[in-house]
Design a protein around this motif. Structure first.
Motif, PDB file in Angstrom:
ATOM      1  N   CYS A 177       0.847  -1.191   0.000  1.00  0.00           N
ATOM      2  CA  CYS A 177       0.000   0.000   0.000  1.00  0.00           C
ATOM      3  C   CYS A 177       0.881   1.239   0.000  1.00  0.00           C
ATOM      4  O   CYS A 177       1.592   1.509   0.966  1.00  0.00           O
ATOM      5  N   ASP A 178       0.858   1.976  -1.107  1.00  0.00           N
ATOM      6  CA  ASP A 178       1.598   3.229  -1.227  1.00  0.00           C
ATOM      7  C   ASP A 178       0.612   4.385  -1.279  1.00  0.00           C
ATOM      8  O   ASP A 178      -0.523   4.225  -1.745  1.00  0.00           O
ATOM      9  N   VAL A 179       1.055   5.538  -0.806  1.00  0.00           N
ATOM     10  CA  VAL A 179       0.200   6.724  -0.766  1.00  0.00           C
ATOM     11  C   VAL A 179       0.795   7.813  -1.646  1.00  0.00           C
ATOM     12  O   VAL A 179       1.999   8.078  -1.598  1.00  0.00           O
ATOM     13  N   PHE A 180      -0.066   8.456  -2.447  1.00  0.00           N
ATOM     14  CA  PHE A 180       0.315   9.619  -3.252  1.00  0.00           C
ATOM     15  C   PHE A 180      -0.601  10.772  -2.850  1.00  0.00           C
ATOM     16  O   PHE A 180      -1.825  10.674  -3.001  1.00  0.00           O
ATOM     17  N   ALA A 181      -0.018  11.839  -2.344  1.00  0.00           N
ATOM     18  CA  ALA A 181      -0.807  13.008  -1.938  1.00  0.00           C
ATOM     19  C   ALA A 181      -0.052  14.277  -2.316  1.00  0.00           C
ATOM     20  O   ALA A 181       1.166  14.357  -2.134  1.00  0.00           O
ATOM     21  N   THR A 182      -0.771  15.262  -2.822  1.00  0.00           N
ATOM     22  CA  THR A 182      -0.117  16.480  -3.305  1.00  0.00           C
ATOM     23  C   THR A 182       0.485  17.302  -2.180  1.00  0.00           C
ATOM     24  O   THR A 182       1.667  17.673  -2.219  1.00  0.00           O
ATOM     25  N   HIS A 183      -0.316  17.599  -1.168  1.00  0.00           N
ATOM     26  CA  HIS A 183       0.109  18.555  -0.143  1.00  0.00           C
ATOM     27  C   HIS A 183       0.485  17.860   1.172  1.00  0.00           C
ATOM     28  O   HIS A 183      -0.351  17.212   1.796  1.00  0.00           O
ATOM     29  N   ALA A 184       1.733  18.039   1.592  1.00  0.00           N
ATOM     30  CA  ALA A 184       2.213  17.447   2.843  1.00  0.00           C
ATOM     31  C   ALA A 184       2.014  18.446   3.980  1.00  0.00           C
ATOM     32  O   ALA A 184       2.959  19.108   4.422  1.00  0.00           O
ATOM     33  N   ILE A 185       0.768  18.566   4.453  1.00  0.00           N
ATOM     34  CA  ILE A 185       0.490  19.507   5.534  1.00  0.00           C
ATOM     35  C   ILE A 185       1.150  19.046   6.831  1.00  0.00           C
ATOM     36  O   ILE A 185       1.733  19.831   7.568  1.00  0.00           O
ATOM     37  N   PHE A 186       1.073  17.757   7.114  1.00  0.00           N
ATOM     38  CA  PHE A 186       1.766  17.095   8.220  1.00  0.00           C
ATOM     39  C   PHE A 186       1.636  17.824   9.562  1.00  0.00           C
ATOM     40  O   PHE A 186       2.462  18.667   9.919  1.00  0.00           O
ATOM     41  N   SER A 187       0.638  17.457  10.324  1.00  0.00           N
ATOM     42  CA  SER A 187       0.547  17.920  11.701  1.00  0.00           C
ATOM     43  C   SER A 187       1.720  17.340  12.485  1.00  0.00           C
ATOM     44  O   SER A 187       2.474  16.510  11.975  1.00  0.00           O
ATOM     45  N   GLU A 188       1.861  17.785  13.700  1.00  0.00           N
ATOM     46  CA  GLU A 188       3.046  17.408  14.489  1.00  0.00           C
ATOM     47  C   GLU A 188       3.216  15.906  14.624  1.00  0.00           C
ATOM     48  O   GLU A 188       4.327  15.378  14.588  1.00  0.00           O
ATOM     49  N   GLU A 189       2.106  15.167  14.755  1.00  0.00           N
ATOM     50  CA  GLU A 189       2.193  13.722  14.986  1.00  0.00           C
ATOM     51  C   GLU A 189       2.213  12.920  13.692  1.00  0.00           C
ATOM     52  O   GLU A 189       2.480  11.709  13.716  1.00  0.00           O
ATOM     53  N   ALA A 190       1.938  13.544  12.550  1.00  0.00           N
ATOM     54  CA  ALA A 190       1.763  12.814  11.296  1.00  0.00           C
ATOM     55  C   ALA A 190       2.979  11.996  10.864  1.00  0.00           C
ATOM     56  O   ALA A 190       2.827  10.822  10.490  1.00  0.00           O
ATOM     57  N   PRO A 191       4.203  12.536  10.879  1.00  0.00           N
ATOM     58  CA  PRO A 191       5.344  11.739  10.408  1.00  0.00           C
ATOM     59  C   PRO A 191       5.519  10.414  11.155  1.00  0.00           C
ATOM     60  O   PRO A 191       5.731   9.369  10.536  1.00  0.00           O
ATOM     61  N   GLU A 192       5.396  10.458  12.466  1.00  0.00           N
ATOM     62  CA  GLU A 192       5.547   9.226  13.252  1.00  0.00           C
ATOM     63  C   GLU A 192       4.402   8.261  12.975  1.00  0.00           C
ATOM     64  O   GLU A 192       4.620   7.041  12.838  1.00  0.00           O
TER      65      GLU A 192
END
Length: 315
Positions: free
Chosen positions: A258-273
């Protein structure tokens, strides 16, 4: 043409200027002790076509104000035209009234742009296809889908998926993480020889923000999911909960990658982890939003929209 940039995404602005073989024009920004900003252009723009590049991502209000000030400075300094390149348009998820008494925040920002007499706006993958209708000035609504299609069809990407690249697309399934993204999925499917697609159905509590995803919809039969390689496609990733829950449901139903493609990496503080620790194999985003070093994670891959913007500005 003279190109200026705000402070929100200078690396993208530099790439765009390199593609156009035009140096970024100097700009001076002063921040006073009370937080007020003052902008000064250090280049002559009289009778020039001026471009200002500024994503209005976090901190949204600060980046919008800086954009407004630069536009005003360009207009006051005699620019023939001003094009605002806003790769990520802040407040785009607040494009209508969800509950009585709410402001339509995006409409307020658009009114600011219109009052400043912006001649044209360039934006990427707006959250709703109806958003351009809110503008009373020209807007070019671009999409990163051709960039995603190019990567999906590349030898390097196929090599990650299978030992037999010629067979890869036969096993691929496009996935929309909610019903609102069906048009996006259908467009990408058309670019990839009409490969099949499905949607996971999302329910969000408007007060708590909690997301639940527990079933599928769309033309693909969910019982045929085992053995498929899923590509989740969305316009943005903020908290990451939607794509993580979609990937979890897909894997529980037999999807092998399962791979994800998304245009905008808004990334809240917890998102990367959250994304790194999830069942998602890889996350592909664009540089429409500047991603600070502390928000990079091993599964993350960044594609650039610079060439697409440069081509649009050449028209």
């Amino acid at each position: 043409m003279k190109i200026f940039t705000g402070s929100s995404n200078k690396p993208l602005a530099e790439k765009i200027s390199e593609n156009l073989n035009i140096k970024l024009s100097p700009i001076e920004t002063m921040i006073f002790p009370d937080g007020e900003r003052r902008v000064k252009l250090n280049d002559d723009v009289v009778e020039e076509d001026a471009v200002v590049i500024q994503s209005t991502s976090t901190p949204v209000d600060q980046n919008y104000i800086e954009l407004f000030f630069i536009i005003d400075a360009l207009k006051r300094s005699g620019a023939r035209s001003v094009t605002a390149v806003i790769p990520y348009l802040g407040y785009q998820r607040q494009d209508h009234v969800f509950r009585d008494g709410e402001v339509v925040s995006l409409d307020v920002m658009i009114q600011f742009l219109e009052s400043l007499r912006v001649d044209n706006v360039i934006a990427f993958d707006l959250h709703s296809i109806k958003i351009p209708e809110l503008f009373h000035i020209p807007i070019d609504h671009l999409t990163a889908l051709p960039l995603f299609a190019q990567r999906i069809q590349s030898k390097a990407f196929n090599a990650l998926m299978t030992d037999n690249p010629s067979e890869f697309l036969k096993d691929v399934l496009l996935v929309s993480p909610d019903m609102g993204g069906l048009r996006r999925i259908e467009q990408l499917s058309a670019k990839l020889n009409n490969i099949p697609w499905i949607a996971t159905v999302k329910d969000r509590d408007l007060q708590s923000g909690e997301i639940t995803i527990n079933h599928f919809d769309g033309p693909f039969d969910p019982t045929a999911l085992p053995g498929k390689r899923a590509l989740i496609v969305d316009d943005m990733i903020s908290s990451g909960n939607t794509v993580v829950e979609s990937a979890k449901l897909l894997k529980e139903n037999g999807v092998i990658s399962c791979d994800v493609f998304a245009t905008h990496a808004i990334f809240s503080e917890e998102a990367p982890e959250l994304l790194q620790d999830s069942s998602i194999d890889r996350v592909y985003v664009t540089d429409s939003v500047f991603i600070p070093e502390e928000k990079f994670f091993p599964k993350l891959h960044v594609l650039s929209i610079a060439e697409m913007v440069a081509m649009e500005l050449k028209k």
